[in-house]
Design an enzyme around this catalytic site. Structure first.
Site, mmCIF file in Angstrom:
data_model
loop_
_atom_site.group_PDB
_atom_site.id
_atom_site.type_symbol
_atom_site.label_atom_id
_atom_site.label_comp_id
_atom_site.label_asym_id
_atom_site.label_seq_id
_atom_site.Cartn_x
_atom_site.Cartn_y
_atom_site.Cartn_z
ATOM 1 C CD GLU A 294 -3.110 -1.472 2.193
ATOM 2 O OE1 GLU A 294 -2.362 -0.810 3.340
ATOM 3 O OE2 GLU A 294 -4.085 -1.545 2.283
ATOM 4 N NE ARG A 344 -6.472 -6.994 -1.392
ATOM 5 C CZ ARG A 344 -6.399 -5.823 -0.359
ATOM 6 N NH1 ARG A 344 -7.468 -4.544 -0.983
ATOM 7 N NH2 ARG A 344 -6.647 -5.515 1.222
ATOM 8 C CE LYS A 368 -3.665 -6.644 7.128
ATOM 9 N NZ LYS A 368 -4.647 -5.807 6.344
ATOM 10 C CG ASP A 373 -7.328 -5.917 4.783
ATOM 11 O OD1 ASP A 373 -7.039 -5.719 6.233
ATOM 12 O OD2 ASP A 373 -7.628 -4.137 4.660
ATOM 13 C CD GLU A 395 -1.109 -7.854 10.564
ATOM 14 O OE1 GLU A 395 -0.865 -8.401 10.112
ATOM 15 O OE2 GLU A 395 -2.324 -6.947 10.213
ATOM 16 C CD GLU A 401 -9.997 -1.607 7.788
ATOM 17 O OE1 GLU A 401 -8.983 -2.171 8.448
ATOM 18 O OE2 GLU A 401 -9.828 -0.482 6.733
ATOM 19 C CD GLU A 519 -21.375 -14.728 7.423
ATOM 20 O OE1 GLU A 519 -20.792 -15.427 8.492
ATOM 21 O OE2 GLU A 519 -20.482 -15.953 6.720
ATOM 22 C CD1 TRP A 549 -9.339 1.131 -3.361
ATOM 23 C CD2 TRP A 549 -7.391 0.249 -2.526
ATOM 24 N NE1 TRP A 549 -8.713 1.970 -2.938
ATOM 25 C CE2 TRP A 549 -7.484 1.465 -2.188
ATOM 26 C CE3 TRP A 549 -6.037 -0.239 -2.099
ATOM 27 C CZ2 TRP A 549 -6.156 2.360 -1.451
ATOM 28 C CZ3 TRP A 549 -5.746 0.097 -1.082
ATOM 29 C CH2 TRP A 549 -5.455 1.976 -1.539
HETATM 30 C C1 GCU Z 1 -6.457 -1.814 5.393
HETATM 31 C C2 GCU Z 1 -6.524 -1.044 6.558
HETATM 32 C C3 GCU Z 1 -5.054 0.008 6.315
HETATM 33 C C4 GCU Z 1 -4.029 -1.052 6.691
HETATM 34 C C5 GCU Z 1 -4.260 -1.929 6.055
HETATM 35 C C6 GCU Z 1 -2.637 -2.962 6.680
HETATM 36 O O1 GCU Z 1 -5.678 -2.123 4.350
HETATM 37 O O2 GCU Z 1 -7.930 0.192 5.530
HETATM 38 O O3 GCU Z 1 -5.742 1.272 7.597
HETATM 39 O O4 GCU Z 1 -2.909 0.025 6.735
HETATM 40 O O5 GCU Z 1 -5.159 -2.985 6.203
HETATM 41 O O6 GCU Z 1 -2.876 -3.667 7.349
HETATM 42 O O7 GCU Z 1 -1.651 -2.677 6.890
#
Ligand code: GCU
Length: 687
Positions: A294, A344, A368, A373, A395, A401, A519, A549
């Site tokens: 990112e 992705r 993760k 995500d 993770e 979120e 859910e 994305w």
């Molecule tokens: C998600 C999240 C971001 C965060 C990213 C990460 O995309 O929206 O805010 O930085 O995860 O885990 O690095």
């Protein structure tokens, strides 16, 4: 601090059971401890306070017993004769560095809490207090237990920024930072450390993985003394401090012209700065790194790979015993939505598996739980178990979120447990995710769990009071991946609200239902991402459909879902091992809950449940919204059985949730009715 929401599960309510109270008063009149030191000091203080608050007596404390009943604390070799006498050699040998044993020794007149380290004693004390607080023993006459943590690293990741904001934080501002300074309010940080240590957490990274301008300077004299102050606070509770670092630090704070990991000047720079960090914090944990992810800088800029980047840092940390935690959240975040060949979900596996065996032993890859995500439902990342010669950790995201941002109730422990229990088929046996990450499957030295914290400076820490259960549950699960989500929920409810049976039962059932409710009105069948772009709260079916994305659902007038099969799709399903590849790759075998993650199907496709996809879309939304309303009624029925203030704050959130669930229901149903033209079989109102 008397506020019930603030003290959370460490409120140590006065015991309700007469029998346990009597037994407690008998055994807990004196604490015998022969060692001193910071962590032991914390353990003794916790024990004293907990006893005083739950039993109404302040124990005496001394170095040796006066012959009366007592609690004896100590490391096996620490000189407490009662401890040494109570545990035989075999028990002592079975206790690892952070484990403990607790035993009532009637003959010696003590309850002994023994461990091989001070941290073990602290965890043992919290266990003992939990026994009292949950009333899970009726008396203390015959305690006999021993525990070792299942995971080496049990870590919290703060996504806090130095300006006081928190990335994806839903409970106020940072407790660590304000206006580009590190806080002087270490009392609150200390209370946080207590909460974490009581659940077994032993590591924390204190700044956001997206490391901005000022945070890059945490490694320098500008901030390092303040970082060291925070490390002091956590150290007293057995928690190691880590920092998220900026891969471009050599340029940004070192004055170098490159951050190339193979450049000798860059390598020397990291060695020197790391040394400086250890001079300030001798037990510093290491670096957490988000690189080439990112838009964050990383080794790709220099045509190097992740192993080059991670190993450079690992070499700087090695002489000090530190580790590099390197995140695998690496994907193309500038995808063209027209490009149907890039997926992705494949990215982490494609990037990292070719590098198996190249990472140094003090590097851990942090992966993760799912390939995308933190959606409410995703398959488990196929990267787990796919790198035999590499340390891996998982993770999770405690902060909600994509799961209601602490305005909706969503108890996440069941989701995490499912991920941990997932069988990877990496080996013939014992290769579920939990065995991969705890290191046992491949005999790896380092591993564990990390999770993004959900706390801020709100009085109740988590915004939604019931979201405290996620923080508590995370720590307990990281310590012991075998405890059930329900048992954790019950412990938490009893410790937080007391033992009134209807109250406990109602809260536990609300928590246990909440994930499936969330859910069901948001994104069933594994599709995900139908949220408002940017902040990610509330419904927007096409919010990410034409974005860069890589998060698409491909709904049209015929059907919906992402074809990730090997035969006709992106091939992602083929990244799994054994029968997972076969199950996910087949539209007939794929479980309903993940169908749209792996397959594109017509709305008329019949699920295993017997319903069609479109009917399921309607049913689950109507059902979810109704159940959200039921949550609210269940809670309202508890009025008068708990503190009014606590009741009110949760009631407000549940009201908002019920309203938003209706919004989700109607937006989703209308969208899919318009797309498909297929009516709801039950003729309910669709707008
Ligand atoms: C998600 C999240 C971001 C965060 C990213 C990460 O995309 O929206 O805010 O930085 O995860 O885990 O690095």
């Amino acid at each position: 601090h008397a506020d019930a929401a603030y003290v959370g599960w460490l409120g140590y309510r006065h015991l309700e059971s007469e029998e346990l109270l009597k037994s407690g008063v008998t055994w807990c009149g004196r604490v015998v401890v022969a060692e001193d030191g910071e962590v032991i000091g914390s353990a003794v203080a916790e024990l004293m306070n907990g006893i005083e608050s739950m039993l109404g007596i302040r124990p005496a404390s001394s170095g040796i017993s006066d012959g009366d009943y007592c609690i004896a604390l100590g490391t096996f070799e620490g000189g407490n004769e009662l401890v040494a006498r109570t545990f035989d050699v075999a028990t002592q040998a079975a206790i690892g560095p952070e484990g403990y044993a607790i035993r009532t020794n009637s003959e010696a007149g003590c309850i002994a809490i023994g461990a091989s380290t001070a941290a073990g004693i602290l965890y043992g004390v919290f266990h003992f207090l939990r026994l009292l607080g949950t009333g899970s023993t009726s008396d203390l006459e015959s305690l006999e237990l021993a525990e070792n943590p299942k995971n080496g690293l049990r870590m919290i990741n703060q996504w806090d920024n130095i300006d006081g904001s928190i990335e994806r934080g839903y409970a106020g501002k940072s407790i660590f930072y304000l206006n580009n300074e590190i806080t002087n309010n270490t009392e609150r940080v200390r209370d946080y450390a207590r909460l974490l240590a009581s659940t077994g957490v032993n590591a924390i990274s204190i700044n956001n993985v997206n490391v901005h301008h000022y945070e890059t300077m945490f490694l320098t004299d500008k901030y390092l003394p303040d970082v060291a102050r925070l490390a002091d606070v956590f150290r007293a509770y057995g928690i190691k401090l880590f920092l998220s670092i900026n891969f471009a630090s050599p340029i940004e704070i070192g004055g170098l012209s490159t951050a190339d990991p193979l450049d000798p000047g860059v390598r020397e720079w990291w060695v020197a700065i790391t040394k400086q960090v250890y001079a300030a914090i001798p037990d510093f944990g290491g670096f957490l790194v988000k690189a080439d992810s990112e838009n964050r800088p990383g080794p790709f800029t220099y045509d190097r790979d992740h192993a080059d980047g991670a190993n450079m840092l690992a070499e700087a940390l090695l002489p000090h015993g530190g580790v590099v935690i390197w995140r695998c959240f690496v994907y193309n975040c500038k995808q063209d939505w027209r490009d149907r060949s890039t997926d992705r979900a494949r990215a982490a596996y494609d990037h990292f598996t070719p590098q198996d065996g190249r990472f140094h032993d003090n590097v851990i890859l942090q992966i993760k739980n799912g390939p995308m995500d933190f959606q409410v439902r995703e398959p488990v990342s196929p990267l787990f178990g796919a790198m035999e010669s590499t340390n891996q950790m998982i993770e999770f995201q405690i902060t909600q979120e994509y799961t209601g941002q602490q305005r909706h109730l969503c108890y996440l422990v069941p989701q995490w447990k499912e991920a941990l229990d997932f069988e990877t088929y990496a080996k013939e046996e014992a290769s579920s995710v939990k065995n991969i990450i705890n290191g046992s499957a491949y005999g790896r030295r380092y591993g564990g769990i990390a999770a993004v914290s959900n706390i801020g400076d709100d009085e109740n820490w988590t915004g939604h009071l019931l979201a405290q259960a996620n923080l508590y549950g995370y720590g307990r699960l990281a310590w012991d991946t075998e405890i059930s989500a329900e048992a954790i929920a019950e412990e938490w409810a009893r410790l937080t609200f007391g033992g009134e049976e209807r109250l406990v039962r109602t809260i536990v059932s609300m928590l246990m239902e909440s994930l499936s409710i969330y859910e069901s009105y948001t994104a069933p069948l594994g599709v995900g991402w139908m949220v408002n772009p940017g902040h990610h709260y509330g419904p927007d079916v096409d919010g990410y459909e034409y974005s860069k994305w890589g998060t698409y659902h491909f709904a049209d007038c015929h059907g919906i879902g992402v074809d990730r099969t090997v035969q006709s799709g992106t091939g992602y399903a083929g990244q799994y091992m054994g029968s997972n590849a076969y199950v996910y790759g087949s539209v007939e075998r794929c479980p309903d809950e993940l169908l749209l993650f792996f397959h594109h199907v017509p709305y008329t496709h019949v699920l295993h449940s017997g319903s069609t996809v479109i009917q399921h879309i309607y049913d689950s939304r109507f059902d979810g919204a109704e159940r959200a309303e039921q949550l609210r009624e269940d809670w309202n029925g508890l009025e008068g059985t708990l503190d009014d203030g606590l009741h009110r704050q949760v009631a407000e959130r549940l009201k908002e949730q019920a309203e938003h669930a209706r919004e989700w229901r109607d937006r989703m149903n209308t969208y899919f009715y318009r797309k498909s033209g297929i009516a709801d079989k039950l003729g309910r109102k669709i707008y």
